[in-house]
Motif scaffolding. Structure first.
Motif, PDB file in Angstrom:
ATOM      1  N   GLY A 130       0.856  -1.172   0.000  1.00 26.94           N
ATOM      2  CA  GLY A 130       0.000   0.000   0.000  1.00 26.94           C
ATOM      3  C   GLY A 130       0.891   1.221   0.000  1.00 26.94           C
ATOM      4  O   GLY A 130       2.043   1.143  -0.395  1.00 26.94           O
ATOM      5  N   ASP A 131       0.371   2.338   0.468  1.00 23.24           N
ATOM      6  CA  ASP A 131       1.161   3.572   0.479  1.00 23.24           C
ATOM      7  C   ASP A 131       2.467   3.408   1.238  1.00 23.24           C
ATOM      8  O   ASP A 131       3.517   3.792   0.770  1.00 23.24           O
ATOM      9  N   ASP A 132       2.404   2.870   2.447  1.00 22.13           N
ATOM     10  CA  ASP A 132       3.609   2.711   3.254  1.00 22.13           C
ATOM     11  C   ASP A 132       3.661   1.341   3.901  1.00 22.13           C
ATOM     12  O   ASP A 132       4.343   1.147   4.888  1.00 22.13           O
ATOM     13  N   THR A 133       2.948   0.379   3.333  1.00 22.62           N
ATOM     14  CA  THR A 133       2.969  -0.965   3.889  1.00 22.62           C
ATOM     15  C   THR A 133       3.733  -1.888   2.955  1.00 22.62           C
ATOM     16  O   THR A 133       3.816  -1.665   1.758  1.00 22.62           O
ATOM     17  N   VAL A 134       4.319  -2.907   3.542  1.00 22.37           N
ATOM     18  CA  VAL A 134       5.179  -3.822   2.822  1.00 22.37           C
ATOM     19  C   VAL A 134       4.682  -5.237   3.063  1.00 22.37           C
ATOM     20  O   VAL A 134       4.256  -5.577   4.166  1.00 22.37           O
ATOM     21  N   VAL A 182      26.334   0.927   9.204  1.00 20.16           N
ATOM     22  CA  VAL A 182      26.066  -0.246   8.369  1.00 20.16           C
ATOM     23  C   VAL A 182      26.568   0.011   6.952  1.00 20.16           C
ATOM     24  O   VAL A 182      26.669   1.152   6.514  1.00 20.16           O
ATOM     25  N   ALA A 183      26.876  -1.066   6.267  1.00 21.70           N
ATOM     26  CA  ALA A 183      27.278  -0.978   4.863  1.00 21.70           C
ATOM     27  C   ALA A 183      26.036  -0.739   4.009  1.00 21.70           C
ATOM     28  O   ALA A 183      24.917  -0.791   4.496  1.00 21.70           O
ATOM     29  N   GLY A 184      26.239  -0.488   2.746  1.00 20.82           N
ATOM     30  CA  GLY A 184      25.116  -0.364   1.818  1.00 20.82           C
ATOM     31  C   GLY A 184      24.807   1.045   1.388  1.00 20.82           C
ATOM     32  O   GLY A 184      24.115   1.250   0.401  1.00 20.82           O
ATOM     33  N   GLY A 185      25.294   2.027   2.120  1.00 26.20           N
ATOM     34  CA  GLY A 185      25.052   3.416   1.750  1.00 26.20           C
ATOM     35  C   GLY A 185      23.579   3.738   1.593  1.00 26.20           C
ATOM     36  O   GLY A 185      22.716   3.133   2.231  1.00 26.20           O
ATOM     37  N   SER A 186      23.276   4.658   0.708  1.00 25.20           N
ATOM     38  CA  SER A 186      21.897   5.102   0.531  1.00 25.20           C
ATOM     39  C   SER A 186      21.012   4.027  -0.091  1.00 25.20           C
ATOM     40  O   SER A 186      19.789   4.150  -0.090  1.00 25.20           O
ATOM     41  N   ALA A 187      21.603   2.935  -0.590  1.00 28.73           N
ATOM     42  CA  ALA A 187      20.796   1.821  -1.110  1.00 28.73           C
ATOM     43  C   ALA A 187      19.933   1.215  -0.003  1.00 28.73           C
ATOM     44  O   ALA A 187      18.914   0.587  -0.277  1.00 28.73           O
ATOM     45  N   ASN A 188      20.320   1.423   1.265  1.00 31.93           N
ATOM     46  CA  ASN A 188      19.509   0.933   2.391  1.00 31.93           C
ATOM     47  C   ASN A 188      18.097   1.492   2.343  1.00 31.93           C
ATOM     48  O   ASN A 188      17.160   0.857   2.818  1.00 31.93           O
ATOM     49  N   CYS A 189      17.934   2.680   1.783  1.00 34.21           N
ATOM     50  CA  CYS A 189      16.616   3.325   1.745  1.00 34.21           C
ATOM     51  C   CYS A 189      15.633   2.574   0.856  1.00 34.21           C
ATOM     52  O   CYS A 189      14.438   2.572   1.121  1.00 34.21           O
ATOM     53  N   GLY A 190      16.114   1.943  -0.191  1.00 30.03           N
ATOM     54  CA  GLY A 190      15.241   1.215  -1.102  1.00 30.03           C
ATOM     55  C   GLY A 190      15.262  -0.290  -0.887  1.00 30.03           C
ATOM     56  O   GLY A 190      14.295  -0.982  -1.182  1.00 30.03           O
ATOM     57  N   ASP A 191      16.359  -0.798  -0.368  1.00 32.29           N
ATOM     58  CA  ASP A 191      16.510  -2.230  -0.132  1.00 32.29           C
ATOM     59  C   ASP A 191      16.133  -2.510   1.321  1.00 32.29           C
ATOM     60  O   ASP A 191      16.985  -2.693   2.175  1.00 32.29           O
ATOM     61  N   GLY A 235      15.357  10.216   4.660  1.00 34.10           N
ATOM     62  CA  GLY A 235      14.531  11.396   4.447  1.00 34.10           C
ATOM     63  C   GLY A 235      13.312  11.106   3.590  1.00 34.10           C
ATOM     64  O   GLY A 235      12.890  11.948   2.806  1.00 34.10           O
ATOM     65  N   SER A 236      12.745   9.908   3.734  1.00 32.99           N
ATOM     66  CA  SER A 236      11.560   9.552   2.951  1.00 32.99           C
ATOM     67  C   SER A 236      10.503   8.971   3.880  1.00 32.99           C
ATOM     68  O   SER A 236      10.692   8.923   5.089  1.00 32.99           O
ATOM     69  N   VAL A 285       8.404  -6.107  11.095  1.00 29.91           N
ATOM     70  CA  VAL A 285       9.487  -5.164  10.823  1.00 29.91           C
ATOM     71  C   VAL A 285       8.914  -3.825  10.380  1.00 29.91           C
ATOM     72  O   VAL A 285       7.968  -3.773   9.590  1.00 29.91           O
ATOM     73  N   THR A 286       9.494  -2.737  10.917  1.00 27.27           N
ATOM     74  CA  THR A 286       9.161  -1.382  10.484  1.00 27.27           C
ATOM     75  C   THR A 286      10.455  -0.664  10.126  1.00 27.27           C
ATOM     76  O   THR A 286      11.515  -0.948  10.694  1.00 27.27           O
ATOM     77  N   TRP A 287      10.350   0.245   9.181  1.00 24.13           N
ATOM     78  CA  TRP A 287      11.488   1.058   8.753  1.00 24.13           C
ATOM     79  C   TRP A 287      11.094   2.518   8.957  1.00 24.13           C
ATOM     80  O   TRP A 287      10.210   3.033   8.272  1.00 24.13           O
ATOM     81  N   ILE A 288      11.742   3.194   9.891  1.00 29.67           N
ATOM     82  CA  ILE A 288      11.464   4.605  10.179  1.00 29.67           C
ATOM     83  C   ILE A 288      12.499   5.415   9.410  1.00 29.67           C
ATOM     84  O   ILE A 288      13.676   5.453   9.765  1.00 29.67           O
ATOM     85  N   ARG A 289      12.041   6.070   8.333  1.00 33.46           N
ATOM     86  CA  ARG A 289      12.959   6.722   7.400  1.00 33.46           C
ATOM     87  C   ARG A 289      12.766   8.232   7.324  1.00 33.46           C
ATOM     88  O   ARG A 289      13.325   8.879   6.449  1.00 33.46           O
TER      89      ARG A 289
END
Length: 191
Positions: free
Chosen positions: A24-28, A101-110, A143-144, A154-158
């Motif tokens: 949904g909008d913010d659900t996974v 953590v490794a991964g850089g800004s890719a963490n935001c999408g992965d 920042g998203s 699991v939740t991701w607070i971004r």
């Protein structure tokens, strides 16, 4: 009534990169996690929720929320759930320090990769995932919009700034709650 959640996706083969699929909008859509302890599945909402709050970064450790502020936000979140459930749903939490953590800004999408990296960083700092049935990854460098599995654990607070309303919202998705509206009814001056 909330929309029925999508079926849980199968766990990927080891070494396969996984990207979250939007529900949904913010659900996974929830997935199986080989790096998280299994939890006993029972019908209904769990009475006790233990959240491991993992604060991660990949450039410079953010200043907000510091440990005291994050603990205060989680205490306020616990109070909200206790009040809203009339004492039937209790939330407790453990907050990690900021962890690189490794991964850089890719963490935001992965999202699933960021969860795996956060759990790994927490374990290396002495935080065992056993005993927790919810896992919150706080990564304000994205920042998203934040996200949460529905239902799931699991939740991701971004968000750049962390608010209690965001925490309760995303943890609500873990309970299987979709987006809804509310109406306060009044008769005269009474609610």
């Amino acid at each position: 009534a909330p929309t029925a959640p999508a079926a849980t996706a199968a766990a990927p083969e080891p070494g396969t990169p996984v990207r979250a699929r939007a529900h949904g909008d913010d659900t996974v859509v929830p997935r199986a996690y080989s790096f998280l302890p299994e939890t006993t599945s029972r019908r209904g909402v769990p009475r006790k929720v233990r959240v491991l709050v993992m604060r991660v970064y990949w450039q410079k450790a953010p200043g907000f929320p510091d440990t005291r502020q994050m603990k205060s936000l989680m205490k306020s979140t616990a109070t909200w759930f206790e009040r809203a459930s009339r004492g039937r749903h209790r939330v407790s939490s453990t907050v990690t320090p900021w962890m690189s953590v490794a991964g850089g800004s890719a963490n935001c999408g992965d999202l699933y990769g960021s969860a795996k990296r956060a759990v790994g960083a927490a374990r290396s700092r002495g935080f065992d995932a056993k005993g927790f049935n919810r896992f919150m990854i706080v990564m304000p460098q994205c920042g998203s919009n934040s996200s949460g599995e529905m239902p799931g654990r699991v939740t991701w607070i971004r968000e750049r700034t962390t608010y209690r309303d965001v925490l309760t919202h995303e943890l609500g998705h873990n309970l299987g709650l979709d987006h809804a509206n509310a109406l306060i009814c009044r008769m005269g001056k009474q609610r």
